[in-house]
Design an enzyme around this catalytic site. Structure first.
Site, PDB file in Angstrom:
ATOM      1  N   ASP A 181      -8.464  -6.006  -5.530  1.00  0.00           N
ATOM      2  CA  ASP A 181      -8.171  -4.681  -5.107  1.00  0.00           C
ATOM      3  C   ASP A 181      -9.289  -3.595  -5.825  1.00  0.00           C
ATOM      4  O   ASP A 181      -9.114  -3.270  -6.918  1.00  0.00           O
ATOM      5  CB  ASP A 181      -6.800  -4.202  -5.133  1.00  0.00           C
ATOM      6  CG  ASP A 181      -6.294  -3.176  -3.997  1.00  0.00           C
ATOM      7  OD1 ASP A 181      -7.247  -2.268  -3.843  1.00  0.00           O
ATOM      8  OD2 ASP A 181      -5.204  -3.028  -3.494  1.00  0.00           O
ATOM      9  N   HIS A 226      -7.660  -5.365  -1.107  1.00  0.00           N
ATOM     10  CA  HIS A 226      -6.790  -4.788  -0.927  1.00  0.00           C
ATOM     11  C   HIS A 226      -5.924  -5.318   0.300  1.00  0.00           C
ATOM     12  O   HIS A 226      -4.657  -5.232   0.245  1.00  0.00           O
ATOM     13  CB  HIS A 226      -7.067  -3.003  -0.331  1.00  0.00           C
ATOM     14  CG  HIS A 226      -5.598  -2.378  -0.310  1.00  0.00           C
ATOM     15  ND1 HIS A 226      -4.726  -2.163  -1.374  1.00  0.00           N
ATOM     16  CD2 HIS A 226      -5.087  -1.574   0.923  1.00  0.00           C
ATOM     17  CE1 HIS A 226      -3.769  -1.232  -0.794  1.00  0.00           C
ATOM     18  NE2 HIS A 226      -3.797  -1.152   0.456  1.00  0.00           N
ATOM     19  N   SER A 252       0.932  -1.108  -0.064  1.00  0.00           N
ATOM     20  CA  SER A 252       0.106  -0.095  -0.038  1.00  0.00           C
ATOM     21  C   SER A 252       0.915   1.193  -0.126  1.00  0.00           C
ATOM     22  O   SER A 252       1.596   1.421  -0.879  1.00  0.00           O
ATOM     23  CB  SER A 252      -1.108  -0.208   1.346  1.00  0.00           C
ATOM     24  OG  SER A 252      -1.759   0.927   0.978  1.00  0.00           O
TER      25      SER A 252
END
Length: 347
Positions: free
Chosen positions: A293, A322, A139
């Protein structure tokens, strides 16, 4: 007056790098800037076994260090692993621990460009490290890995970009706007600052985030039951309304701003030319988006692939969206990630 919503003391398991006064990309000077970091393993004689593992949104090293394990990809018996806490996470320099006059609306926003430059200084000044074997991140950590490779092409041998991208995509920015404004809609947020703990804002932000962080399939198949929740409402309350309430709200907004402005080409080196920035990367690149995601999409990485010199695209087959890239509860996702990172390190 500075509000103390959440304290995050530096523990005995971490150390602090004092960077001094740092002139930021914005032109502001961040006074007495510091990185809280944790290391694992031993630096070898030629300093060739370094892995940098930057943190993700609102995470501190306590939250991410589970990926460091003997026999795993991030193996402390083989590598010297450094986890630098990203600015704004409540440990490294953040709104919650920065003194007057740089408080409230005067807090100097930090970009990824700023963050990785201070991280590189830390490696050089503390250990004499000028090259890293791998930058691994999920991320916001993945976006830092991309910045490392683009800004220091001669210093990075490999990067593993797990659920991240070289530039924050428009749809990703829209997601961030929704979460930010849910938090700022709390009546405690006035004139750009939080005057008290935004309880309703934390709850609203968590519920907005829950809809994006996990896939439709995750909810359709009621996979939250495997996490101990008795109902969907129970899951939202226990897992999401509380997730961000442990952090200072100003810290959360500061990291959102870092995330939204993320772009490896947004600097004097590349002048906003993303293709040029991607083409300058010499590191071997492993791109591992989650195939479900909702905001770091496979298509973003696929478009980047066309301009990278040496890259592999390996989407994580997971309905965890995600969060496939942060496999705390998903042994299959973790095995997928670790296998491919081990292969990357072996090349």
């Amino acid at each position: 007056m500075k509000q103390d919503f959440a304290s995050a003391a530096v523990g005995s398991d971490s150390e602090v790098f004092q960077a001094g006064n740092v002139v930021l990309q914005s032109g502001r000077t961040f006074r007495n800037m510091s990185i809280v970091y944790k290391t694992f393993g031993t630096l070898n004689a030629d300093r060739s076994n370094v892995i940098v593992y930057p943190t993700s949104y609102s995470a501190q090293h306590h939250d991410t260090q589970f990926m460091v394990s003997e026999g795993g990809a991030l193996d402390p018996s083989k590598y010297f692993i450094v986890i630098p806490n990203l600015f704004g996470n409540g440990l490294s320099s953040s709104p919650s621990n920065t003194p007057w006059p740089d408080v409230g609306t005067r807090y100097p926003d930090v970009t990824y460009f700023d963050a990785v430059h201070v991280q590189r200084r830390m490696l050089a000044e503390l250990w004499g490290i000028d090259k890293v074997a791998l930058v691994y991140g999920w991320s916001m950590g993945a976006m830092q890995a991309y910045h490392w490779a683009a800004l220091f092409p001669d210093a990075v041998e490999r990067i593993a970009v797990v659920c991240g991208s070289a530039r924050c995509a428009p749809h990703n920015k829209v997601f961030i706007e929704g979460a930010m404004h849910a938090l700022m809609a709390d009546p405690a947020y006035r004139d750009g600052v939080f005057t008290e703990r935004p309880v309703r804002g934390f709850r609203a932000m968590g519920r907005v985030y829950a809809g994006w962080a996990l896939s439709q399939t995750f909810y359709r198949e009621e996979m939250w039951r495997g996490l101990g929740a008795s109902s969907l409402e129970d899951y939202l309350v226990t897992s999401w309304e509380t997730t961000f309430a442990r952090r200072d709200p100003a810290d959360l907004l500061a990291q959102f701003r870092t995330w939204q402005s993320g772009d490896i080409s947004a600097n004097d080196l590349y002048g906003g030319d993303l293709k040029k920035a991607l083409g300058a990367i010499r590191a071997r690149v492993l791109l591992m988006p989650g195939d479900h995601d909702l905001y770091f999409q496979v298509d973003d990485n696929r478009a980047e692939m066309a301009h990278l010199r040496n890259a592999e695209l390996a989407p994580i087959p997971s309905v965890w969206g995600h969060r496939a890239g942060n496999p705390v509860n998903q042994p299959e996702d973790r095995a997928f990630i670790e296998t491919r990172v081990k292969t990357l390190l072996a090349t």
